[in-house]
Design a protein around this motif. Structure first.
Motif, mmCIF file in Angstrom:
data_model
loop_
_atom_site.group_PDB
_atom_site.id
_atom_site.type_symbol
_atom_site.label_atom_id
_atom_site.label_comp_id
_atom_site.label_asym_id
_atom_site.label_seq_id
_atom_site.Cartn_x
_atom_site.Cartn_y
_atom_site.Cartn_z
ATOM 1 N N HIS A 340 -0.579 3.651 -1.148
ATOM 2 C CA HIS A 340 0.718 4.274 -1.406
ATOM 3 C C HIS A 340 0.615 5.798 -1.337
ATOM 4 C CE1 HIS A 340 4.790 4.561 -2.952
ATOM 5 N NE2 HIS A 340 4.374 5.377 -3.894
ATOM 6 N N LYS A 341 -0.452 6.354 -1.901
ATOM 7 C CA LYS A 341 -0.647 7.808 -1.846
ATOM 8 C C LYS A 341 -0.788 8.297 -0.406
ATOM 9 C CE LYS A 341 -3.347 9.848 -5.012
ATOM 10 N NZ LYS A 341 -2.508 10.592 -5.944
ATOM 11 N N LEU A 342 -1.337 7.439 0.460
ATOM 12 C CA LEU A 342 -1.530 7.814 1.867
ATOM 13 C C LEU A 342 -0.334 7.434 2.740
ATOM 14 C CD1 LEU A 342 -5.262 6.751 2.218
ATOM 15 C CD2 LEU A 342 -4.375 9.091 2.230
ATOM 16 N N GLY A 343 0.651 6.766 2.137
ATOM 17 C CA GLY A 343 1.813 6.376 2.916
ATOM 18 C C GLY A 343 1.544 5.234 3.874
ATOM 19 N N LEU A 344 0.573 4.383 3.527
ATOM 20 C CA LEU A 344 0.186 3.281 4.397
ATOM 21 C C LEU A 344 0.426 1.951 3.717
ATOM 22 C CD1 LEU A 344 -3.245 4.713 5.646
ATOM 23 C CD2 LEU A 344 -1.053 4.762 6.867
ATOM 24 N N ASP A 347 -1.698 -3.833 3.006
ATOM 25 C CA ASP A 347 -2.135 -5.047 3.703
ATOM 26 C C ASP A 347 -2.612 -4.767 5.128
ATOM 27 O OD1 ASP A 347 -1.423 -6.546 1.473
ATOM 28 O OD2 ASP A 347 0.649 -6.752 2.159
ATOM 29 N N ARG A 348 -2.479 -3.551 5.564
ATOM 30 C CA ARG A 348 -2.860 -3.214 6.932
ATOM 31 C C ARG A 348 -4.380 -3.154 7.060
ATOM 32 N NH1 ARG A 348 -0.776 2.244 10.120
ATOM 33 N NH2 ARG A 348 -1.953 1.916 12.058
ATOM 34 N N ASP A 349 -4.921 -3.756 8.094
ATOM 35 C CA ASP A 349 -6.362 -3.733 8.313
ATOM 36 C C ASP A 349 -6.847 -2.290 8.423
ATOM 37 O OD1 ASP A 349 -6.462 -6.457 8.317
ATOM 38 O OD2 ASP A 349 -6.471 -6.671 10.505
ATOM 39 N N GLY A 350 -7.924 -2.001 7.702
ATOM 40 C CA GLY A 350 -8.529 -0.680 7.789
ATOM 41 C C GLY A 350 -8.035 0.315 6.758
ATOM 42 N N THR A 351 -6.973 -0.033 5.998
ATOM 43 C CA THR A 351 -6.435 0.926 5.024
ATOM 44 C C THR A 351 -7.450 1.236 3.925
ATOM 45 O OG1 THR A 351 -4.137 0.290 5.414
ATOM 46 C CG2 THR A 351 -4.624 1.324 3.308
ATOM 47 N N VAL A 352 -8.089 0.198 3.382
ATOM 48 C CA VAL A 352 -9.051 0.411 2.304
ATOM 49 C C VAL A 352 -10.234 1.230 2.806
ATOM 50 C CG1 VAL A 352 -10.687 -0.717 0.756
ATOM 51 C CG2 VAL A 352 -8.381 -1.649 1.027
ATOM 52 N N PHE A 373 -4.155 15.497 -1.596
ATOM 53 C CA PHE A 373 -3.043 14.601 -1.293
ATOM 54 C C PHE A 373 -1.747 15.370 -1.079
ATOM 55 C CE2 PHE A 373 -6.093 11.699 -3.265
ATOM 56 C CZ PHE A 373 -6.051 10.648 -2.372
ATOM 57 N N ARG A 374 -1.563 16.461 -1.800
ATOM 58 C CA ARG A 374 -0.363 17.273 -1.590
ATOM 59 C C ARG A 374 -0.376 17.882 -0.188
ATOM 60 N NH1 ARG A 374 3.489 15.878 -3.046
ATOM 61 N NH2 ARG A 374 4.416 17.875 -2.479
ATOM 62 N N ARG A 375 -1.531 18.334 0.259
ATOM 63 C CA ARG A 375 -1.613 18.966 1.587
ATOM 64 C C ARG A 375 -1.509 17.939 2.717
ATOM 65 N NH1 ARG A 375 -6.060 23.245 -0.766
ATOM 66 N NH2 ARG A 375 -4.497 24.714 -1.596
ATOM 67 N N LEU A 376 -1.917 16.713 2.439
ATOM 68 C CA LEU A 376 -1.657 15.650 3.427
ATOM 69 C C LEU A 376 -0.148 15.471 3.595
ATOM 70 C CD1 LEU A 376 -4.311 12.890 2.552
ATOM 71 C CD2 LEU A 376 -4.131 14.203 4.687
ATOM 72 N N CYS A 377 0.598 15.552 2.502
ATOM 73 C CA CYS A 377 2.049 15.472 2.600
ATOM 74 C C CYS A 377 2.593 16.625 3.430
ATOM 75 C CB CYS A 377 2.680 15.498 1.213
ATOM 76 S SG CYS A 377 2.325 14.058 0.186
#
Length: 380
Positions: A340-344, A347-352, A373-377
């Protein structure tokens, strides 16, 4: 005088669960901060609380009608060492109210003077720790993380002696309850099986009413506490929170963050970060928190063993099954939160793998946890 709608239940338990003790008056109470929105939700008049009579009550100089002040008994493992009697050494539980959402809440004064559990302490609190708990607990609430709340901070007009003389204060704290893993340990250590059962029945009715209808209610109770703690610690890690002293007497069976002593939020991301000057070996470091939570829950399971089954082998098997649920529950909550923090999609393969790789790179490069995380946003 404005009335507070007290509806006390813990004080109806047997006398060995607590001692009746009124707070000790202070010299010059002065309101520092009142949480007006919380007061209103508790059915209290914020204007009255901010006035002389209300401030006197919040400081412990008067006991309001309907309050039944007590200091509760509990034990606990402190840095792995068991202490059979701790208890409220500087806190007085005034009573309980049912808020506008129908939730039962304790109203406790922390720093309200000595009790029979004070162990030669003065029962008081310094202003700095009171303000820290007010700020951090309300920050956690704003972040949506289960926590005790701060109703008010009141200066006492007196000094407390620690390493030096410091201004004193009282924190009015609100909690779903102040029942801890250590509360169960207190009675289990004394071989008081009747008290353990009485306490378990109280916790079932108050915090896990749905478990009362299970085939094995006490096993369902343990399952419930395990699940809430797994979710709670995952939430801590997701905001970079470090609870500096995760002793069993600082773990609430209601699943709330409680007792903000040494604590902080990460700056540089490093799983080895701890925030207690006496935690020399990093027992309660950021990355150790899930393991310590499970260790604490194991102590709760030990206290509950006589209730889980009549046969000892079956009771141990039931406890082990409940504790085995911690890891998967924590991992799901934690990795769902990272996704959620990454906006992904979680359940998507590779997210973890992607999230874990990011954290490894953050640690290697000493990146700031929150700002990364703020700068990723910003970049997105």
């Amino acid at each position: 005088m404005t009335t507070i709608p007290f509806d006390n239940s813990y004080v109806r338990l047997p006398d060995r669960f607590f001692v009746r003790r009124a707070p000790t008056p202070v010299a010059g109470p002065r309101l520092i901060r009142l949480n007006r929105a919380l007061a209103a939700n508790l059915g209290m008049d914020p204007d009255w609380l901010a006035g002389p009579a209300g401030v006197g009550m919040l400081a412990g100089n008067s006991v309001p009608e309907g309050a039944e002040p007590i200091a509760t008994a509990y034990a606990g493992h402190q840095f792995g060492n068991f202490v059979p009697q701790l208890g409220d050494g500087r806190a007085v539980l005034l009573g309980e109210v049912v808020d506008r959402d129908g939730c039962r809440c304790d109203i406790q004064l922390k720093g309200a003077g000595p009790t029979p559990f004070s162990r030669r302490g003065d029962g008081r609190a310094a202003l700095g720790p009171v303000l820290r708990e007010y700020l951090v607990s309300e920050a956690m609430a704003a972040l949506g993380i289960p926590t005790t709340r701060a109703l008010a901070a009141v200066a006492t007009g007196e000094l407390v002696v620690r390493e030096t003389r410091l201004p004193g204060a009282v924190l009015a704290r609100v909690a779903a309850s102040h029942i801890r893993v250590g509360t169960f340990q207190y009675f289990a250590a004394r071989g008081d099986a009747e008290a353990v059962r009485t306490l378990a029945d109280h916790v079932l009715a108050r915090h896990y009413p749905e478990a009362s209808f299970a085939e094995h209610p006490y096993g369902a109770l343990l399952d419930g506490v395990v699940a809430r703690q797994a979710d709670l610690v995952a939430a801590w890690l997701l905001v970079g929170f470090v609870h500096g002293v995760m002793n069993t007497d600082n773990m609430s069976v209601a699943g709330e963050t409680i007792d903000y002593g040494p604590c902080a939020f990460l700056d540089t991301y490093d799983p080895r970060t701890s925030f207690s000057s006496i935690d020399a070996h990093g027992r309660y470091a950021y990355g150790q928190q899930p393991g310590i939570a499970l260790w604490n829950l194991t102590r709760l399971a030990e206290a509950l063993l006589p209730l889980l089954a009549e046969d000892e082998e079956a009771a141990v098997a039931a406890a082990e099954a409940a504790l085995a649920g911690f890891g998967p529950r924590f991992e799901k909550a934690y990795h769902d939160g990272l996704a959620h923090k990454l906006g992904l999609s979680a359940d998507r393969d590779g997210t973890v793998a992607l999230a874990d790789d990011l954290l490894a790179r953050m640690a290697k490069n000493q990146a700031d946890f929150t700002l990364t995380f703020r700068r990723l946003c910003d970049a997105a």
